[in-house]
Scaffold this motif. Sequence first.
Motif, short mmCIF file in Angstrom:
data_model
loop_
_atom_site.label_atom_id
_atom_site.label_comp_id
_atom_site.label_asym_id
_atom_site.label_seq_id
_atom_site.Cartn_x
_atom_site.Cartn_y
_atom_site.Cartn_z
N ILE A 1 20.00 13.54 -0.12
CA ILE A 1 19.62 12.22 -0.62
C ILE A 1 20.56 11.75 -1.73
N PHE A 2 21.12 12.67 -2.49
CA PHE A 2 22.11 12.28 -3.51
C PHE A 2 23.31 11.63 -2.83
N ASP A 3 23.78 12.24 -1.74
CA ASP A 3 24.97 11.73 -1.04
C ASP A 3 24.66 10.48 -0.21
N ARG A 4 23.47 10.41 0.33
CA ARG A 4 23.13 9.34 1.28
C ARG A 4 22.73 8.04 0.59
N TYR A 5 21.99 8.15 -0.49
CA TYR A 5 21.44 6.95 -1.13
C TYR A 5 22.22 6.60 -2.39
N ASP A 6 23.14 5.67 -2.25
CA ASP A 6 23.86 5.17 -3.43
C ASP A 6 24.10 3.67 -3.25
N GLN A 7 24.62 3.04 -4.27
CA GLN A 7 24.74 1.58 -4.25
C GLN A 7 25.77 1.10 -3.24
N MET A 8 26.85 1.85 -3.03
CA MET A 8 27.85 1.46 -2.04
C MET A 8 27.26 1.53 -0.62
N ALA A 9 26.48 2.58 -0.37
CA ALA A 9 25.83 2.70 0.93
C ALA A 9 24.83 1.56 1.13
N MET A 10 24.17 1.18 0.05
CA MET A 10 23.22 0.07 0.12
C MET A 10 23.94 -1.24 0.49
N LEU A 11 25.08 -1.50 -0.15
CA LEU A 11 25.85 -2.71 0.16
C LEU A 11 26.32 -2.71 1.61
N ALA A 12 26.75 -1.54 2.09
CA ALA A 12 27.20 -1.43 3.48
C ALA A 12 26.04 -1.68 4.44
N ALA A 13 24.86 -1.17 4.10
CA ALA A 13 23.68 -1.36 4.95
C ALA A 13 23.28 -2.83 5.00
N ILE A 14 23.35 -3.51 3.85
CA ILE A 14 23.01 -4.94 3.80
C ILE A 14 24.02 -5.75 4.64
N LYS A 15 25.30 -5.39 4.51
CA LYS A 15 26.35 -6.08 5.29
C LYS A 15 26.11 -5.91 6.78
N GLU A 16 25.75 -4.68 7.21
CA GLU A 16 25.49 -4.42 8.62
C GLU A 16 24.24 -5.16 9.08
N ARG A 17 23.22 -5.20 8.24
CA ARG A 17 22.00 -5.92 8.61
C ARG A 17 22.29 -7.41 8.80
N ASN A 18 23.10 -7.98 7.92
CA ASN A 18 23.46 -9.39 8.03
C ASN A 18 24.30 -9.67 9.28
N ASP B 1 0.81 -1.22 0.00
CA ASP B 1 0.00 0.00 0.00
C ASP B 1 0.85 1.28 0.00
N GLU B 2 2.09 1.18 -0.45
CA GLU B 2 2.97 2.36 -0.44
C GLU B 2 2.45 3.42 -1.42
N LYS B 3 2.62 4.69 -1.03
CA LYS B 3 2.16 5.80 -1.85
C LYS B 3 3.18 6.17 -2.93
N ALA B 4 4.43 5.83 -2.68
CA ALA B 4 5.52 6.18 -3.60
C ALA B 4 6.66 5.19 -3.39
N PRO B 5 7.58 5.09 -4.34
CA PRO B 5 8.71 4.16 -4.17
C PRO B 5 9.61 4.62 -3.02
N PRO B 6 10.41 3.71 -2.45
CA PRO B 6 11.38 4.11 -1.42
C PRO B 6 12.32 5.19 -1.96
N LEU B 7 12.80 6.05 -1.07
CA LEU B 7 13.64 7.16 -1.51
C LEU B 7 14.95 6.66 -2.11
N TYR B 8 15.46 5.53 -1.61
CA TYR B 8 16.67 4.95 -2.21
C TYR B 8 16.42 4.62 -3.68
N THR B 9 15.30 3.98 -3.97
CA THR B 9 14.97 3.59 -5.34
C THR B 9 14.85 4.80 -6.24
N VAL B 10 14.16 5.82 -5.77
CA VAL B 10 14.00 7.06 -6.56
C VAL B 10 15.36 7.67 -6.86
#
Length: 244
Positions: free
Chosen positions: A134-151, A57-66
Amino acid sequence: MIKYLPLLLFILLGLNNCSGEKKNHEAAPSPAQVDTLLHRVCARCHNLNMPPKTSDDEKAPPLYTVTVHLKDWMKSDDPSALRAKFIDFVADYVIHPSRKKSYCDPASLKLYGVMPSLQGQITPAQARAVAATIFDRYDQMAMLAAIKERNRLARLPAWQQVLETRDCRLCHIQGRGRLAPGFDEIARKYAEKKEEGLKKIEKAVTEGSRGAWPQYHTPMRAYKGLTPQQLEGISRWILQQQKR
């Protein structure tokens, strides 16, 4: 009087220009203010998490995706030029959105529609600061780091995940507590009556605490929603922190 009229007009025009310059030179918001805007305005529709979360039921895509899709669709071999182009586009689009300006694919536009204008809710300077963040915060390297930390967190015991992700250590600094007793101080206090100490620690965590430590004046807030296993694990770990 007439001979002074040109001078008077010159002064008035100069004052008007100065007033206009002040309006056009709005101070940029601080990083804390940008975070507030992200949560108060953007999060109404976009998920801010990293890694992103989606829902039916999301109103818009996640900000990372955008953000990542915009960077890809804009295409530029020059990172600084891409950043400037991104900021210019987002700052304009959030206030004056339109289907014609949109980089979205037709399927996404059909699913989500054109975003509502934020005019009156965010200023041009705020929009530019949000776009830069958001340009600086949301990028693919940050995404990989977040996934690594979550794991990494997922591999820890449930109680240790709480210690890692909550702000426990901000106040309970081992050996030198300033806002609250260190974990070693708590362990020493309850070392003799271990089971009673466990219950008191669990109660302090779930209900909060005030006045239990006269030398510390910062009340402890309650941490709701923890499981019995998490509470017991945290309490037992604290009791093990007594200095040898």
